[in-house]
Design a protein around this motif. Sequence first.
Motif, PDB file in Angstrom:
ATOM      1  N   ASN A 263       1.655   5.946  -2.926  1.00 51.33           N
ATOM      2  CA  ASN A 263       0.515   5.062  -2.687  1.00 51.33           C
ATOM      3  C   ASN A 263      -0.745   5.582  -3.362  1.00 51.33           C
ATOM      4  O   ASN A 263      -1.552   4.802  -3.883  1.00 51.33           O
ATOM      5  N   ALA A 264      -0.922   6.900  -3.353  1.00 45.17           N
ATOM      6  CA  ALA A 264      -2.112   7.475  -3.985  1.00 45.17           C
ATOM      7  C   ALA A 264      -2.092   7.248  -5.492  1.00 45.17           C
ATOM      8  O   ALA A 264      -3.114   6.880  -6.088  1.00 45.17           O
ATOM      9  N   VAL A 265      -0.929   7.461  -6.125  1.00 40.56           N
ATOM     10  CA  VAL A 265      -0.833   7.270  -7.568  1.00 40.56           C
ATOM     11  C   VAL A 265      -0.981   5.795  -7.928  1.00 40.56           C
ATOM     12  O   VAL A 265      -1.662   5.441  -8.897  1.00 40.56           O
ATOM     13  N   HIS A 270      -4.216   1.430 -10.240  1.00 39.94           N
ATOM     14  CA  HIS A 270      -4.879   0.128 -10.099  1.00 39.94           C
ATOM     15  C   HIS A 270      -6.378   0.253 -10.378  1.00 39.94           C
ATOM     16  O   HIS A 270      -6.954  -0.536 -11.135  1.00 39.94           O
ATOM     17  N   LYS A 271      -6.992   1.260  -9.809  1.00 45.01           N
ATOM     18  CA  LYS A 271      -8.435   1.424  -9.982  1.00 45.01           C
ATOM     19  C   LYS A 271      -8.791   1.801 -11.417  1.00 45.01           C
ATOM     20  O   LYS A 271      -9.870   1.455 -11.906  1.00 45.01           O
ATOM     21  N   SER A 272      -7.889   2.515 -12.094  1.00 42.82           N
ATOM     22  CA  SER A 272      -8.133   2.843 -13.497  1.00 42.82           C
ATOM     23  C   SER A 272      -8.093   1.587 -14.359  1.00 42.82           C
ATOM     24  O   SER A 272      -8.930   1.412 -15.258  1.00 42.82           O
ATOM     25  N   ASP A 277     -10.265   1.764 -17.878  1.00 47.56           N
ATOM     26  CA  ASP A 277      -9.978   3.072 -18.459  1.00 47.56           C
ATOM     27  C   ASP A 277      -8.493   3.132 -18.808  1.00 47.56           C
ATOM     28  O   ASP A 277      -7.658   3.529 -17.977  1.00 47.56           O
ATOM     29  N   PRO A 278      -8.105   2.731 -20.028  1.00 46.35           N
ATOM     30  CA  PRO A 278      -6.684   2.726 -20.379  1.00 46.35           C
ATOM     31  C   PRO A 278      -6.071   4.122 -20.418  1.00 46.35           C
ATOM     32  O   PRO A 278      -4.878   4.284 -20.189  1.00 46.35           O
ATOM     33  N   HIS A 279      -6.889   5.137 -20.699  1.00 40.69           N
ATOM     34  CA  HIS A 279      -6.381   6.503 -20.782  1.00 40.69           C
ATOM     35  C   HIS A 279      -5.902   6.979 -19.407  1.00 40.69           C
ATOM     36  O   HIS A 279      -4.795   7.509 -19.275  1.00 40.69           O
ATOM     37  N   TYR A 283      -2.049   7.687 -17.922  1.00 44.06           N
ATOM     38  CA  TYR A 283      -1.712   8.983 -17.316  1.00 44.06           C
ATOM     39  C   TYR A 283      -1.005   8.786 -15.981  1.00 44.06           C
ATOM     40  O   TYR A 283       0.043   9.382 -15.718  1.00 44.06           O
ATOM     41  N   TRP A 284      -1.578   7.950 -15.110  1.00 43.62           N
ATOM     42  CA  TRP A 284      -0.972   7.755 -13.781  1.00 43.62           C
ATOM     43  C   TRP A 284       0.390   7.085 -13.895  1.00 43.62           C
ATOM     44  O   TRP A 284       1.316   7.401 -13.142  1.00 43.62           O
ATOM     45  N   LEU A 285       0.521   6.165 -14.845  1.00 36.68           N
ATOM     46  CA  LEU A 285       1.825   5.546 -15.073  1.00 36.68           C
ATOM     47  C   LEU A 285       2.838   6.593 -15.518  1.00 36.68           C
ATOM     48  O   LEU A 285       3.967   6.655 -14.986  1.00 36.68           O
ATOM     49  N   ALA A 286       2.466   7.421 -16.490  1.00 37.10           N
ATOM     50  CA  ALA A 286       3.381   8.445 -16.997  1.00 37.10           C
ATOM     51  C   ALA A 286       3.753   9.437 -15.907  1.00 37.10           C
ATOM     52  O   ALA A 286       4.912   9.865 -15.801  1.00 37.10           O
TER      53      ALA A 286
END
Length: 473
Positions: A263-265, A270-272, A277-279, A283-286
Amino acid sequence: MSKGVGKSGSGDGPSFFAPGSKAEPLAARMRPDRLEDVLGQQHLLAVGRPLGDAIRNGGIGSVILTGPSGTGKTTIASLIGRYTQQTVVVLNAVTDGIPRLREIVTEAERRLNFDGRRTLVVVDEIHRWAKSQQDALLPHVENGVISLCGATTEVPAFAVVGALLSRCRVYALRPLVIGDIVEVVERALSDRSRGLGERALHVTPDTLRWLGEQCDGDARRALGALEAVSNTLPDGATVSVDALSASLGIRVVAYDRIDIDRNAVLSAFHKSCRGSDPHAALYWLARALLAGEDAQVFLRRLAAIATEDIGLADPDALQVVMTAWEAYRRLGPAEGERAVAQATVYCATAPKSNRLYLAWRAAQEAAQGTPSEPVPAHLLNSEMHLRTDEARRVSYQYPHDYPGAFVAQPYQPDVLQGQTYYQPGPFGEEKRIAQRLAWWAERGGPPVESAGTTPAAVSAEQVNESSIPGESA
């Protein structure tokens, strides 16, 4: 209360305070026996801090300790028993259940009645107990037969029942920093009675720091790697980074697919995207996919982002996400993850608008407030139109019979006439939607704005479009 060493009575389970055996893992042997020696948790244990003072004074009561693995939860539990002179009994929520708890309570009652000695029950991984199992602790904690020290890596509000939380104080432990890990390892290398001091192993400062970085705040992992390497080296040898790397294996991503970390990731992802902020979004997706998460979890979130945070500012966003979803299903993870990454960058860099989201909420509220309002007679189909009261019959005006395929006529129930829900924003495709709405409003259509415009919508209108590339008039 004077400090004393808590002991486990016969049959009570493992004791924290028996002399360390060489058969024990290095991490267990190196467990501190003084509050002052616990690293990284001085915000809880220092003099003047509530938990540390309560332990020293012997009035600790029942507590829940939450924090990442290897940060000292079990160590603090052992010190509570040592300083408060309680008998410590350890329950593992994975292997022990209510029958074992009943045995412990019976023994605790006997001990309290005959010796006047209280019992501290340490429940490791308490979040793994079901609600009914946690409820079984309540009466015994309530009447003081036992004190509870629950340890969990989860957020207690989600993992522990509310009735038990209300009877305990909750303390959050912090991940150890690199310097803490380095000091833990140095202690183990120099301690001759419990650690590896007799082996005279050498570790350079750079290697120590590398190990601290790789262990992600987990002291147990660092000591486990050091012990594994030491078993393969002669006395006096130098511990190398390569040897430690082989011992550590793959660096595990901190990610729980079932609960809190996921949930945190997802929230950070979502907030990124929402924050353009695509970067960070990549990162969170990876990070999640590296941990083994199903990419479709993020595709579902991207679909939500496309309608909640982008909306009609870029109607293509939803289509891009659905196309990526289909590509992922056809290609599989190896090639399909690139399609997910493409949709992520598209959504993160798309113009943003939550006007559709606000409009849908406003329409839902209006529908909930007027659930029985009749459909205007002129909007009924021909059969239903003939069944209505003759006095209510109004001819439907077919828009395509009029210039511009538009004619002003009411479309909502009478009590909602003039009410608007959707107010387009100033970016992307919504600029053109606003122009069309204004054209219709000039010809008697719904007003472009109403008194019910939300503060969020007003503030968005005040944004200077010229400050955003590609959005100048």
